[in-house]
Design a protein around this motif. Structure first.
Motif, mmCIF file in Angstrom:
data_model
loop_
_atom_site.group_PDB
_atom_site.id
_atom_site.type_symbol
_atom_site.label_atom_id
_atom_site.label_comp_id
_atom_site.label_asym_id
_atom_site.label_seq_id
_atom_site.Cartn_x
_atom_site.Cartn_y
_atom_site.Cartn_z
ATOM 1 N N ARG A 1 36.989 31.968 37.820
ATOM 2 C CA ARG A 1 36.207 33.009 37.161
ATOM 3 C C ARG A 1 35.730 34.084 38.140
ATOM 4 N N THR A 2 35.859 33.807 39.426
ATOM 5 C CA THR A 2 35.290 34.680 40.453
ATOM 6 C C THR A 2 36.268 35.783 40.840
ATOM 7 N N ILE A 3 35.755 37.008 40.784
ATOM 8 C CA ILE A 3 36.524 38.187 41.169
ATOM 9 C C ILE A 3 35.631 39.074 42.025
ATOM 10 N N ASP A 4 36.190 40.113 42.559
ATOM 11 C CA ASP A 4 35.411 41.193 43.155
ATOM 12 C C ASP A 4 35.589 42.404 42.252
ATOM 13 N N LYS B 1 48.105 35.167 33.563
ATOM 14 C CA LYS B 1 47.617 33.790 33.692
ATOM 15 C C LYS B 1 46.222 33.775 34.326
ATOM 16 N N ALA B 2 45.996 34.575 35.366
ATOM 17 C CA ALA B 2 44.696 34.617 36.043
ATOM 18 C C ALA B 2 43.603 35.144 35.120
ATOM 19 N N LEU B 3 43.953 36.034 34.208
ATOM 20 C CA LEU B 3 42.980 36.599 33.277
ATOM 21 C C LEU B 3 42.721 35.702 32.066
ATOM 22 N N ALA B 4 43.579 34.724 31.849
ATOM 23 C CA ALA B 4 43.499 33.871 30.663
ATOM 24 C C ALA B 4 42.596 32.666 30.895
ATOM 25 N N ILE B 5 41.398 32.913 31.421
ATOM 26 C CA ILE B 5 40.482 31.799 31.650
ATOM 27 C C ILE B 5 40.039 31.202 30.325
ATOM 28 N N THR B 6 39.629 29.947 30.387
ATOM 29 C CA THR B 6 39.150 29.207 29.221
ATOM 30 C C THR B 6 37.837 28.513 29.607
ATOM 31 N N PRO B 7 37.174 27.868 28.662
ATOM 32 C CA PRO B 7 35.962 27.129 29.033
ATOM 33 C C PRO B 7 36.194 26.063 30.101
ATOM 34 N N SER B 8 37.409 25.614 30.285
ATOM 35 C CA SER B 8 37.663 24.610 31.323
ATOM 36 C C SER B 8 37.970 25.233 32.683
ATOM 37 N N SER B 9 37.948 26.550 32.783
ATOM 38 C CA SER B 9 38.230 27.210 34.061
ATOM 39 C C SER B 9 37.096 26.961 35.052
ATOM 40 N N SER B 10 37.477 26.798 36.298
ATOM 41 C CA SER B 10 36.497 26.539 37.349
ATOM 42 C C SER B 10 35.766 27.819 37.750
ATOM 43 N N ALA B 11 34.689 27.637 38.508
ATOM 44 C CA ALA B 11 33.953 28.784 39.038
ATOM 45 C C ALA B 11 34.883 29.647 39.875
ATOM 46 N N ARG B 12 35.736 29.036 40.648
ATOM 47 C CA ARG B 12 36.672 29.782 41.496
ATOM 48 C C ARG B 12 37.593 30.665 40.660
ATOM 49 N N ILE C 1 31.595 44.021 45.314
ATOM 50 C CA ILE C 1 30.799 42.803 45.233
ATOM 51 C C ILE C 1 31.569 41.735 44.463
ATOM 52 N N GLU C 2 31.111 40.503 44.621
ATOM 53 C CA GLU C 2 31.701 39.368 43.930
ATOM 54 C C GLU C 2 30.921 39.103 42.648
ATOM 55 N N VAL C 3 31.631 38.904 41.544
ATOM 56 C CA VAL C 3 31.024 38.598 40.244
ATOM 57 C C VAL C 3 31.918 37.607 39.506
ATOM 58 N N TRP C 4 31.416 37.131 38.389
ATOM 59 C CA TRP C 4 32.222 36.323 37.479
ATOM 60 C C TRP C 4 32.652 37.179 36.310
ATOM 61 N N PHE C 5 33.794 36.815 35.735
ATOM 62 C CA PHE C 5 34.191 37.440 34.486
ATOM 63 C C PHE C 5 34.313 36.373 33.419
ATOM 64 N N TYR C 6 34.249 36.819 32.181
ATOM 65 C CA TYR C 6 34.314 35.935 31.020
ATOM 66 C C TYR C 6 35.371 36.453 30.063
ATOM 67 N N ARG C 7 35.942 35.551 29.299
ATOM 68 C CA ARG C 7 36.922 35.913 28.271
ATOM 69 C C ARG C 7 36.389 35.404 26.945
#
Length: 141
Positions: A20-23, A7-18, A37-43
């Motif tokens: 999308r944020t991982i280390d 579920k955490a990996l299944a981000i969509t365009p409606s996902s918040s910045a939070r 470091i902290e970065v964003w990921f995309y699906r």
């Protein structure tokens, strides 16, 4: 894989910045030291990618030199996922992935709060790192 991790990996365009944020923890390209470091990921099309706006990034150089890294989920579920990073160099694949990322970041609703419009596609094509992420083992949550 644990359903909470899926579920955490299944981000969509409606996902918040939070969401999308991982280390990530990488091994330094020159030092060999662990770097977190902290970065964003995309699906995009069911695959996970790491990228950023156009700029040189140490995390990218680290993954190119040492492809094994750890993808740390930290919102909704905590998990340390061993991963393998592969630079995406094929121009057609880069164009498709960046087009999707830019469309996501430029959407009118803009849940991630990114200043719009983001840099044009050609700037991303020539100046942004792009890593395809493959998870190599099931992690413990």
């Amino acid at each position: 894989m644990d359903p909470r991790i899926e579920k955490a990996l299944a981000i969509t365009p409606s996902s918040s910045a939070r969401e999308r944020t991982i280390d990530i923890t990488t091994t330094g390209a020159r030092t060999g030291r662990q770097r977190r470091i902290e970065v964003w990921f995309y699906r995009v099309d069911g695959r996970i990618y790491l990228s950023s706006s156009p700029a040189r990034r140490s995390w990218y150089a680290n993954i190119v030199a040492h492809p094994d890294f750890v993808f740390h989920l930290k919102h909704g579920v905590r998990a340390d996922l061993p991963a393998l990073g592969t630079p995406v160099r094929d121009p057609a694949q880069r164009r498709a992935v960046f087009s999707s990322i830019i469309a996501d970041l430029n959407q009118p609703w803009n849940p991630a709060g990114i200043p719009q419009p983001v840099e044009p596609l050609e700037a991303w094509m020539h100046g942004s790192p792009l890593i395809a992420v493959q998870f190599v083992a099931e992690a413990s949550a």
